[in-house]
Structure formats: structure tokens, C-alpha cells
Design an enzyme around this catalytic site. Sequence first.
Site, PDB file in Angstrom:
ATOM      1  N   CYS A  61      39.015  12.716  -8.411  1.00 12.54           N
ATOM      2  CA  CYS A  61      39.473  13.922  -7.757  1.00 12.54           C
ATOM      3  C   CYS A  61      40.639  13.802  -7.038  1.00 12.54           C
ATOM      4  O   CYS A  61      41.018  12.778  -6.534  1.00 12.54           O
ATOM      5  CB  CYS A  61      38.477  14.261  -6.484  1.00 12.54           C
ATOM      6  SG  CYS A  61      38.726  15.829  -5.680  1.00 12.54           S
ATOM      7  N   CYS A  65      40.829  13.240   0.676  1.00 11.78           N
ATOM      8  CA  CYS A  65      39.913  13.190   1.588  1.00 11.78           C
ATOM      9  C   CYS A  65      39.355  11.860   2.053  1.00 11.78           C
ATOM     10  O   CYS A  65      39.097  10.961   1.242  1.00 11.78           O
ATOM     11  CB  CYS A  65      38.577  13.896   1.240  1.00 11.78           C
ATOM     12  SG  CYS A  65      38.823  15.708   0.781  1.00 11.78           S
ATOM     13  N   CYS A  68      36.359   9.893   1.248  1.00  8.02           N
ATOM     14  CA  CYS A  68      35.506  10.010  -0.037  1.00  8.02           C
ATOM     15  C   CYS A  68      35.943   8.745  -0.832  1.00  8.02           C
ATOM     16  O   CYS A  68      37.036   8.719  -1.365  1.00  8.02           O
ATOM     17  CB  CYS A  68      35.731  11.454  -0.533  1.00  8.02           C
ATOM     18  SG  CYS A  68      35.108  11.913  -1.901  1.00  8.02           S
ATOM     19  N   CYS A 105      21.053  20.813  -5.503  1.00  4.56           N
ATOM     20  CA  CYS A 105      22.463  20.804  -5.115  1.00  4.56           C
ATOM     21  C   CYS A 105      23.349  20.075  -6.112  1.00  4.56           C
ATOM     22  O   CYS A 105      22.990  18.887  -6.197  1.00  4.56           O
ATOM     23  CB  CYS A 105      22.930  20.427  -3.989  1.00  4.56           C
ATOM     24  SG  CYS A 105      21.680  21.282  -2.507  1.00  4.56           S
ATOM     25  N   CYS A 137      22.659  25.364  -5.591  1.00  6.52           N
ATOM     26  CA  CYS A 137      23.681  25.203  -4.715  1.00  6.52           C
ATOM     27  C   CYS A 137      24.858  24.600  -5.586  1.00  6.52           C
ATOM     28  O   CYS A 137      24.405  23.566  -6.271  1.00  6.52           O
ATOM     29  CB  CYS A 137      23.522  24.618  -3.497  1.00  6.52           C
ATOM     30  SG  CYS A 137      24.751  24.390  -2.216  1.00  6.52           S
ATOM     31  N   CYS A 197      27.276  27.490   2.354  1.00  5.27           N
ATOM     32  CA  CYS A 197      26.756  26.252   3.054  1.00  5.27           C
ATOM     33  C   CYS A 197      27.926  25.382   3.466  1.00  5.27           C
ATOM     34  O   CYS A 197      28.690  25.278   2.865  1.00  5.27           O
ATOM     35  CB  CYS A 197      25.851  25.416   1.939  1.00  5.27           C
ATOM     36  SG  CYS A 197      25.583  23.675   2.588  1.00  5.27           S
ATOM     37  N   ARG A 269      21.315  21.197   8.339  1.00  5.65           N
ATOM     38  CA  ARG A 269      20.709  19.929   7.376  1.00  5.65           C
ATOM     39  C   ARG A 269      21.145  18.658   7.942  1.00  5.65           C
ATOM     40  O   ARG A 269      22.384  18.394   8.030  1.00  5.65           O
ATOM     41  CB  ARG A 269      21.513  20.272   6.157  1.00  5.65           C
ATOM     42  CG  ARG A 269      20.904  20.002   4.691  1.00  5.65           C
ATOM     43  CD  ARG A 269      21.376  20.287   3.419  1.00  5.65           C
ATOM     44  NE  ARG A 269      21.722  21.857   3.262  1.00  5.65           N
ATOM     45  CZ  ARG A 269      20.487  22.581   2.695  1.00  5.65           C
ATOM     46  NH1 ARG A 269      19.413  21.918   2.591  1.00  5.65           N
ATOM     47  NH2 ARG A 269      20.638  23.824   2.689  1.00  5.65           N
TER      48      ARG A 269
HETATM   49  N1  SAM Z   1      34.831  18.284  -4.112  1.00  7.19           N
HETATM   50  C1  SAM Z   1      33.892  19.264  -3.179  1.00  7.19           C
HETATM   51  C2  SAM Z   1      34.392  19.593  -2.011  1.00  7.19           C
HETATM   52  O1  SAM Z   1      35.143  18.638  -1.275  1.00  7.19           O
HETATM   53  O2  SAM Z   1      34.203  20.485  -1.446  1.00  7.19           O
HETATM   54  C3  SAM Z   1      32.462  18.746  -3.456  1.00  7.19           C
HETATM   55  C4  SAM Z   1      31.953  17.301  -3.124  1.00  7.19           C
HETATM   56  S1  SAM Z   1      32.171  16.611  -1.506  1.00  7.19           S
HETATM   57  C5  SAM Z   1      31.697  14.928  -1.682  1.00  7.19           C
HETATM   58  C6  SAM Z   1      31.008  17.412  -0.331  1.00  7.19           C
HETATM   59  C7  SAM Z   1      31.051  16.985   1.133  1.00  7.19           C
HETATM   60  O3  SAM Z   1      30.432  15.921   1.369  1.00  7.19           O
HETATM   61  C8  SAM Z   1      32.210  16.830   1.963  1.00  7.19           C
HETATM   62  O4  SAM Z   1      33.108  18.034   2.124  1.00  7.19           O
HETATM   63  C9  SAM Z   1      32.036  15.813   2.953  1.00  7.19           C
HETATM   64  O5  SAM Z   1      31.805  16.830   4.156  1.00  7.19           O
HETATM   65  C10 SAM Z   1      30.500  15.181   2.572  1.00  7.19           C
HETATM   66  N2  SAM Z   1      31.075  13.808   2.378  1.00  7.19           N
HETATM   67  C11 SAM Z   1      31.759  13.353   1.240  1.00  7.19           C
HETATM   68  N3  SAM Z   1      31.986  11.902   1.544  1.00  7.19           N
HETATM   69  C12 SAM Z   1      31.314  11.521   2.520  1.00  7.19           C
HETATM   70  C13 SAM Z   1      30.889  10.490   3.357  1.00  7.19           C
HETATM   71  N4  SAM Z   1      31.395   9.282   2.876  1.00  7.19           N
HETATM   72  N5  SAM Z   1      30.280  10.402   4.329  1.00  7.19           N
HETATM   73  C14 SAM Z   1      29.867  11.631   4.918  1.00  7.19           C
HETATM   74  N6  SAM Z   1      29.702  12.670   4.216  1.00  7.19           N
HETATM   75  C15 SAM Z   1      30.724  12.931   3.212  1.00  7.19           C
HETATM   76 FE1  SF4 Z   2      37.567  15.489  -4.066  1.00  5.19          FE
HETATM   77 FE2  SF4 Z   2      35.942  13.975  -2.341  1.00  5.19          FE
HETATM   78 FE3  SF4 Z   2      37.502  15.544  -1.218  1.00  5.19          FE
HETATM   79 FE4  SF4 Z   2      35.508  16.636  -2.362  1.00  5.19          FE
HETATM   80  S1  SF4 Z   2      35.189  15.413  -0.717  1.00  5.19           S
HETATM   81  S2  SF4 Z   2      37.489  17.264  -2.428  1.00  5.19           S
HETATM   82  S3  SF4 Z   2      35.204  15.015  -4.293  1.00  5.19           S
HETATM   83  S4  SF4 Z   2      38.099  13.940  -2.405  1.00  5.19           S
END
Ligand code: SAM
Ligand code: SF4
Length: 335
Positions: A61, A65, A68, A105, A137, A197, A269
Amino acid sequence: MINLNQESSLEVKYDWNREEILEILNLPLIDLMWNAQIVHRKFNNYRVQLSTLLSVKTGGCTENCSYCSQSIYSSSQLKSNPIQEVESVLKKAEIAKNQGAERFCMGWAWREIRDGSAFNSMIEMVKGVRNLGMEACVTAGMLNDDQALKLAEAGLTAYNHNLDTSPEYYQNIITTRTYQDRLDTLKRVRNAGINICCGGIIGLGESNKDRASLLQVLSNMNPHPESVPINALVAIEGTKLENSKEVDSIEMIRMVATSRILMPRSKVRLSAGRENLSKEAQIICFQCGANSIFYGDELLTTSNPACETDRKLLEEVGVSFNKNFVLDKKILSSK
Ligand code: SAM
Ligand code: SF4
Ligand code: DTB
């Protein structure tokens, strides 16, 4: 001074201000839990929804973030995982249904949805999941109006797009897209008639003020998001936040209880980080507002409690949940 007497806490409000939210978040724990229970008992019936998560497209990606493992900016070692085909995703949805999941989901590690064959497959997956009689979802980053409408036509129940943290703290966590980008996407989803959500993460180094500010944005949406995932950071090796301090379970309880008071009808959730919560901490979360969990051995790239462990826990708590599951042993032998 916040007035949380029985009467006032039983209205659904959309104009909570940051100070009153902070006051609720900081109440003596015993009072916070009591107030949350009053609201929860009045608006919900202690039924917990089981949602299974599947990563359809993992890693690569382009967003940064900092929590992530799927970001190209992280050095996390991900299991190599090719983008999953429609048939295999629907088989997994069926297995999840047999395990008792009511919602499926699906996640794509994308900055935004692009038109083309992957999007066409996403539409087929949504239709297939709905045909199984489950809620569907999708979480796949930003989208445009046309894509939102197509997803709505396919029967999508909800689109997950988290705000993660407060508008003020956001730039410390992500710089490749703005808070406003996220709000615009949520608006498109809502305009297409799809449920939202939307929630966040605690443990990113944010203050209680930031948590209150995130909850203010969420609870000032009208209608409130249909579901509000509360994640505790899973500190993943290779991400910028890998050395973050583990979230104290009491912080999680405070966040869940406050969300319940502010958004009485939403599904709160209890999301990532449950493996670090004791049974007792989870029980308190169910008592004061959590009415959904991610159910299945895996989240997206990290692990989650086993289905059997969760069913046992929910039985012990005495909340109701979908009991239409085929025993794990039978599922294994039919594979
Ligand atoms: N890329 C998409 C997005 O960011 O909208 C979808 C997937 S993303 C992994 C979904 C959510 O999972 C993120 O917005 C974050 O809130 C949560 N998330 C991701 N990695 C995480 C982590 N290491 N610990 C806790 N929550 C996490
Ligand atoms: Fe990409 Fe992870 Fe951020 Fe979702 S949370 S936009 S998968 S970097
Ligand atoms: C949400 O708020 N939490 C889920 C779901 N929505 C997509 C994702 C949690 C991811 C936890 C880290 C991982 O497994 O990579």
C-alpha cells in the site's frame, strides 16, 4: 459539569462537545461503567455480532500509516499472499458463516479503489457474500461517487474507513492523505446509501484530549456511524510504531464505554488488540458497550483469538450471539 443522570443519558445526541466527552472519558471508572451500562441496557440487548475479516489484497500500500505493516514504508515481513480470487474468497465466507459469522469484512491494502478487473471482482465478492445471507463490509481506501454507487447496487452493507485518531494528532501518524480526504470518502459512502463503519486506534501516543476529539468527530456525524471499531494498536515489527507501549486494558474499557454513551445505537466493535486483553477485561467491555467482535483466527496480517475460545468466552459472559455454527471438527473434515 456533565449531567449523566438516567434521563439525559437516554437521548441520542449529535452535538457532543469536546469538554463533555473528555469529562465522560475521565469519569471515575466505576461511574463511567455504570453510565455506559444504563445506556447499553436501554438501547441494545447484549447481543454480540460476530464479524470475520479477510485480507483479499495484502501489502504494497502506498499510504504511510505508521502503524500498518502493509504500507510500503514499513519493513514488516508479510507472508507473501497473492490477491485472492472471487471463488476462494466466497469459500472462506462460507466457512466463516458455518463458524457463526454474520458479517464478512474484506480488506484491500489500497490507497484508493481503481476501476478495472480487481474492482469488478470486488463487486462479485460483495454479491456472493450477500447471497450467502451475510452482511458484507469492504475496506479498500478512498473511492469515488461512481464506485460507491456500484458497491451499493451490489448490496454492500457497510464500508469501513477509519479516522484513526483526532484531526489534531493525525499528521503524526499519516502524511500521505489528509483528514479531510477521509471525511470526503465517508460522505460519498453515506450518499450512496451504504452504512459507515468508522472508528479509530488507541495507543498511537495520542493524549486523552485526542481521543475525545476523535470521538467528537464520530459522535457529531448524523446519523452516527452504524459501527465504530475501537482498535488497540498492535505494535508490529517493522512499522514506525513497533516500540510503542502496550495499551492498558482500562484505556480500552474507557474508550468502549464512552463510545457507547455517545453513540447509543451503534455497534461498538472491540477490534484489534483483543489478544492482549484478559478475559476479564473483555468481559467488562461487553458489559459496558461492546456488541461486536472480529471473529476468526486472523485479522488482516496479525492473529486474533481462536473461534472456539471466543464462543466459550461469550457463553461464559452470557451475552447472546449467533449459534448457527457447524462444529469446527466437521468443517475441518469437509475441507
Ligand atoms: N487500506 C484501507 C484503509 O486504510 O482504509 C483498509 C485497511 S486498514 C488496515 C483498516 C484499519 O485497520 C485502519 O484504518 C486502522 O484503523 C486499523 N489498523 C491497521 N493496522 C492496525 C494495527 N497495527 N493496530 C491496530 N489497528 C490497525
Ligand atoms: Fe494502506 Fe495500511 Fe494505511 Fe490502509 S492502514 S491505507 S492498508 S497503509
Ligand atoms: C478495523 O477497524 N480493524 C480491522 C478492520 N477494521 C479492517 C483491522 C485490524 C488490523 C489489525 C492489524 C493487522 O492484522 O494487520
